[in-house]
Design a protein around this motif. Structure first.
Motif, PDB file in Angstrom:
ATOM      1  N   GLN A  75       0.842  -1.222   0.000  1.00 16.27           N
ATOM      2  CA  GLN A  75       0.000   0.000   0.000  1.00 16.27           C
ATOM      3  C   GLN A  75       0.867   1.259   0.000  1.00 16.27           C
ATOM      4  O   GLN A  75       0.405   2.346  -0.319  1.00 16.27           O
ATOM      5  N   GLU A  76       2.122   1.112   0.453  1.00 21.42           N
ATOM      6  CA  GLU A  76       3.039   2.267   0.471  1.00 21.42           C
ATOM      7  C   GLU A  76       4.409   1.805  -0.013  1.00 21.42           C
ATOM      8  O   GLU A  76       4.887   0.750   0.403  1.00 21.42           O
ATOM      9  N   ILE A  77       5.023   2.625  -0.882  1.00 20.18           N
ATOM     10  CA  ILE A  77       6.410   2.365  -1.290  1.00 20.18           C
ATOM     11  C   ILE A  77       7.236   3.583  -0.893  1.00 20.18           C
ATOM     12  O   ILE A  77       6.863   4.724  -1.211  1.00 20.18           O
ATOM     13  N   TYR A  78       8.332   3.338  -0.188  1.00 20.47           N
ATOM     14  CA  TYR A  78       9.276   4.404   0.163  1.00 20.47           C
ATOM     15  C   TYR A  78      10.537   4.153  -0.651  1.00 20.47           C
ATOM     16  O   TYR A  78      11.265   3.184  -0.388  1.00 20.47           O
ATOM     17  N   ASN A  79      10.784   5.003  -1.645  1.00 19.68           N
ATOM     18  CA  ASN A  79      11.970   4.801  -2.492  1.00 19.68           C
ATOM     19  C   ASN A  79      13.160   5.572  -1.929  1.00 19.68           C
ATOM     20  O   ASN A  79      13.397   6.732  -2.266  1.00 19.68           O
ATOM     21  N   LEU A  80      13.896   4.911  -1.045  1.00 21.80           N
ATOM     22  CA  LEU A  80      15.062   5.535  -0.405  1.00 21.80           C
ATOM     23  C   LEU A  80      16.376   5.060  -1.026  1.00 21.80           C
ATOM     24  O   LEU A  80      17.439   5.595  -0.688  1.00 21.80           O
ATOM     25  N   ALA A  81      16.326   4.077  -1.901  1.00 23.15           N
ATOM     26  CA  ALA A  81      17.568   3.543  -2.491  1.00 23.15           C
ATOM     27  C   ALA A  81      18.239   4.617  -3.333  1.00 23.15           C
ATOM     28  O   ALA A  81      17.587   5.281  -4.134  1.00 23.15           O
ATOM     29  N   ALA A  82      19.530   4.797  -3.140  1.00 23.23           N
ATOM     30  CA  ALA A  82      20.261   5.759  -3.962  1.00 23.23           C
ATOM     31  C   ALA A  82      21.759   5.585  -3.802  1.00 23.23           C
ATOM     32  O   ALA A  82      22.229   5.086  -2.767  1.00 23.23           O
ATOM     33  N   GLN A  83      22.487   5.997  -4.814  1.00 22.00           N
ATOM     34  CA  GLN A  83      23.909   6.288  -4.655  1.00 22.00           C
ATOM     35  C   GLN A  83      23.885   7.689  -4.072  1.00 22.00           C
ATOM     36  O   GLN A  83      23.678   8.668  -4.792  1.00 22.00           O
ATOM     37  N   SER A  84      24.071   7.815  -2.758  1.00 23.73           N
ATOM     38  CA  SER A  84      23.747   9.065  -2.062  1.00 23.73           C
ATOM     39  C   SER A  84      24.969   9.918  -1.732  1.00 23.73           C
ATOM     40  O   SER A  84      24.838  10.937  -1.051  1.00 23.73           O
ATOM     41  N   ASP A  85      26.136   9.503  -2.212  1.00 22.58           N
ATOM     42  CA  ASP A  85      27.381  10.214  -1.896  1.00 22.58           C
ATOM     43  C   ASP A  85      27.664  11.253  -2.990  1.00 22.58           C
ATOM     44  O   ASP A  85      27.952  10.897  -4.140  1.00 22.58           O
ATOM     45  N   VAL A  86      27.578  12.529  -2.621  1.00 19.24           N
ATOM     46  CA  VAL A  86      27.680  13.604  -3.612  1.00 19.24           C
ATOM     47  C   VAL A  86      29.062  13.622  -4.271  1.00 19.24           C
ATOM     48  O   VAL A  86      29.179  13.684  -5.500  1.00 19.24           O
ATOM     49  N   LEU A  87      30.138  13.550  -3.472  1.00 14.75           N
ATOM     50  CA  LEU A  87      31.491  13.599  -4.048  1.00 14.75           C
ATOM     51  C   LEU A  87      31.708  12.419  -4.994  1.00 14.75           C
ATOM     52  O   LEU A  87      32.225  12.587  -6.110  1.00 14.75           O
ATOM     53  N   LEU A  88      31.273  11.225  -4.592  1.00 10.33           N
ATOM     54  CA  LEU A  88      31.442  10.034  -5.447  1.00 10.33           C
ATOM     55  C   LEU A  88      30.663  10.154  -6.752  1.00 10.33           C
ATOM     56  O   LEU A  88      31.047   9.549  -7.754  1.00 10.33           O
ATOM     57  N   SER A  89      29.582  10.934  -6.732  1.00  9.88           N
ATOM     58  CA  SER A  89      28.765  11.033  -7.954  1.00  9.88           C
ATOM     59  C   SER A  89      29.546  11.693  -9.089  1.00  9.88           C
ATOM     60  O   SER A  89      29.228  11.501 -10.260  1.00  9.88           O
ATOM     61  N   PHE A  90      30.619  12.454  -8.748  1.00  5.56           N
ATOM     62  CA  PHE A  90      31.441  13.050  -9.799  1.00  5.56           C
ATOM     63  C   PHE A  90      32.324  11.992 -10.475  1.00  5.56           C
ATOM     64  O   PHE A  90      32.701  12.145 -11.625  1.00  5.56           O
ATOM     65  N   THR A  91      32.669  10.925  -9.738  1.00  2.10           N
ATOM     66  CA  THR A  91      33.495   9.873 -10.347  1.00  2.10           C
ATOM     67  C   THR A  91      32.645   8.704 -10.843  1.00  2.10           C
ATOM     68  O   THR A  91      33.124   7.892 -11.621  1.00  2.10           O
ATOM     69  N   MET A  92      31.392   8.606 -10.370  1.00  2.00           N
ATOM     70  CA  MET A  92      30.506   7.530 -10.833  1.00  2.00           C
ATOM     71  C   MET A  92      29.186   8.125 -11.320  1.00  2.00           C
ATOM     72  O   MET A  92      28.100   7.762 -10.830  1.00  2.00           O
TER      73      MET A  92
END
Ligand code: NAP
Ligand code: GDD
Length: 342
Positions: A75-92
């Motif tokens: 009845q509820e979906i919480y989409n919390l999955a993420a690559q959540s590291d901002v600095l790493l997002s520049f290399t990935m």
């Protein structure tokens, strides 16, 4: 019994949300990624709970996610999955977009094909979508993300708005400002500082290496924000809300407060890359600046205005900055293990 599916249940927020929903008598389903070592440390205390069900999946695997959501019919979906590291997002950047943007699209599609109006969808959006737009930020502030992470989350934000408008889905964005807890990932600056304080309290001598000491964030306690996520899905209509404390502090202030808990008054000496934080009493070097932690583009100041959530949802943060830092330092000192902090 209401059924909820949490993606990202092994992360900081997912673990706290799972405990919160179990307490409310939900049947909680969570997806866990295959890893070569166990990645369920944050939910260790919940394992074995009769209403907790874990499933191996990855939000990038559309077939697996659609099959799983059809099987569970939450009845509820919480989409919390993420690559959540901002600095790493520049290399990935590609991996970050695949998980955070395409992963959200997969989940929205899986929700859309469930029986009509049977499932509400929460998206973990972020203050990073505002970029360097002047603080305080409100739901009306223009979006100007400055990292692949921010861009991926802005794409997910608009997908949620679009599925709400185009398909009538109950889909909502929680635009959350930084929130921490003793379960915070060890690469984020708050936890890095509190783990270093614990190491010094246990006799360590290695200086803590930090990047930009003058970045300012609106830091709240994750426990308050979990309550807000749930509140967003309980409202009669779907909408997007900022959750924030409305106060902003620098990394430098965070460090001063945290080191103060072990009787260390930080004294700053030098500037730029040569700047150091010394123990004013002993002259010992506690903090050094390391350019490895600088970002290609920095987001300097975030401070949220949560008036809308306050007015419509009755949401209020209950733990202030001082309380947050105290909770994290206390926990790290009590549970100190001599692993190096990054
Ligand atoms: P976190 O501790 O980094 O947790 C991220 C979770 O996502 C982990 O369970 C991780 O699994 C999972 N995950 C990563 N990639 C995945 C994939 N491809 N498929 C399935 N699961 C995957 O993050 P958090 O601090 O709890 O934040 C929760 C959410 O809120 C994130 O979406 C984050 O971007 C967003 N957010 C956080 C803040 C904040 O200040 N904390 C503020 C605004 C928004 P593993 O354990 O296997 O790595
Ligand atoms: N991680 C880290 N490590 N950050 C440092 C360091 C360091 O050694 N030194 C200074 N900083 C500065 C960063 O440059 C940034 O300006 C600030 O501390 C906060 O960094 P993080 O704790 O890594 O968090 P964030 O603000 O980049 O991102 C977090 O909050 C977002 C919401 O605003 C994450 O949880 C994101 O997933 C979330 O969306």
């Amino acid at each position: 019994m209401k059924k909820a599916l949490i993606t990202g249940i092994t992360g900081q927020d997912g673990a706290l949300l799972a405990a919160f929903l179990l307490e409310k008598s939900y049947e909680v389903h969570g997806i866990v990624r295959r890893a070569s070592l166990p990645n369920t440390a944050r939910i260790a205390a919940l394992l074995g709970h009769p209403s907790l069900h874990l499933h191996y999946a990855d939000v990038i695997d559309a077939a697996a996610m659609i099959t799983l959501i059809q099987t569970i019919q939450p009845q509820e979906i919480y989409n919390l999955a993420a690559q959540s590291d901002v600095l790493l997002s520049f290399t990935m950047p590609a991996y970050t977009l695949d998980t955070n943007a395409s992963g959200t699209l997969t989940l929205l599609e899986a929700t859309r094909i469930l029986p009509k109006n049977s499932c509400r969808f929460y998206q973990a959006s972020t203050s990073e979508i505002f970029g360097n737009h002047e603080a305080p930020q409100t739901e009306q502030t223009p979006f100007q993300p400055v990292s692949p992470y921010g861009i991926s989350k802005l794409c997910a934000y608009w997908l949620v708005v679009n599925y709400r408008q185009a398909h009538g889905l109950f889909a909502a964005n929680g635009i959350l400002f930084n929130h921490e807890s003793p379960l915070r990932g060890e690469r984020f600056v708050s936890r890095k500082i509190t783990r270093a304080v614990a190491a010094f309290a246990h006799g360590g001598t290695t200086p803590l290496k930090l990047g930009n000491l003058d970045a300012r964030r609106d830091w709240g306690h994750s426990q308050d924000y979990i309550r807000g996520m749930w509140g967003i899905l309980q409202h009669s209509t779907p909408d997007d809300y900022i959750l924030a404390t409305g106060t902003m502090h620098s990394v430098r202030t965070f460090a001063e407060l945290a080191f103060g808990h072990i009787g260390c008054k930080l004294q700053w000496q030098g500037s730029g890359l040569q700047e150091k934080g010394l123990d004013a009493k002993t002259g010992q070097v506690m903090i050094e600046v390391d350019p490895a932690f600088f970002r290609p583009v920095e987001l300097h100041s975030l401070c949220g205005d949560a008036s809308k959530a306050r007015k419509i949802l009755g949401w209020e943060p209950t733990i202030n900055f001082e309380g947050l830092v105290a909770d994290m330092v206390k926990n790290d000192i009590e549970n100190y293990k001599s692993a190096a902090y990054v």
